[in-house]
Design an enzyme around this catalytic site. Structure first.
Site: not given
Ligand code: 2AM
Length: 173
Positions: A42, A124
């Protein structure tokens, strides 16, 4: 934490075709690390974190207050960030309409009382975690028609994260 607290985020959720195309590219071009299971792929728009039950009506209202146009997202670059250690696929250029949608979303979230990160929005799709730095690849674009925003609940389980779709908000054609 409260029994009724939910870990939530807003996302662009791929259809089967986009999911398969991305998973295939990831298997081919991401050299190591822990691949994200295809069903978990996602793009996060906004991470809400642990939301108490009493705040759920405000979360539901986000969609009702959101105005944004449908668009096509072209995922055309695979790369990595050393911190956090992830590999991703992303658009090499953020479409103006996605930038507008993100600004609109930040405004709606702020109005609803949710903290909005000051960090620059870098759309991303995480392909792998704990991957060593590797070369970037420009790939034949995976063209993804974006027609809705999805509210996701994240269940942290022993086997990893499991995502549950709670709600979908359509964008305007
Ligand atoms: P990431 O894929 O770049 O790790 C679920 O955790 C989603 O929320 C992930 O896609 C994650 O991005 C995003 N996300 C953004 N901020 C976050 C945070 N502070 N803690 C955990 N997940 C975060």
């Amino acid at each position: 934490s409260d029994g009724d607290t939910q870990r939530l985020f807003l996302a662009l959720w791929p259809d089967e075709g986009v999911r398969c195309a991305v998973a295939r590219l990831a298997r081919r071009l991401v050299p190591d690390g822990r691949l994200v299971p295809p069903e978990n792929l996602h793009v996060t728009l906004a991470f809400l974190g642990d939301v108490p039950g009493e705040a759920m009506p405000r979360v539901r209202a986000i969609g009702a207050n959101l105005v944004g146009a449908t668009f096509a997202l072209e995922l055309d670059r695979i790369g990595c960030w050393p911190r956090p250690r992830i590999s991703w696929i992303a658009p090499s250029h953020t479409p103006a309409v996605l930038g507008r949608l993100n600004r609109e979303l930040r405004q709606v979230l702020r109005k609803a009382g949710f903290p909005v990160p000051s960090r620059r929005f870098a759309p991303h799709m995480t392909l792998a975690r704990r991957s060593a730095p590797h070369a970037f690849h420009d790939v034949t674009p995976v063209v993804w028609p974006i027609e809705r925003i999805t509210l996701i609940r994240s269940h942290l389980e022993r086997a990893g994260a499991r995502y549950e779709i709670l709600c979908e908000w359509p964008l305007q054609p």
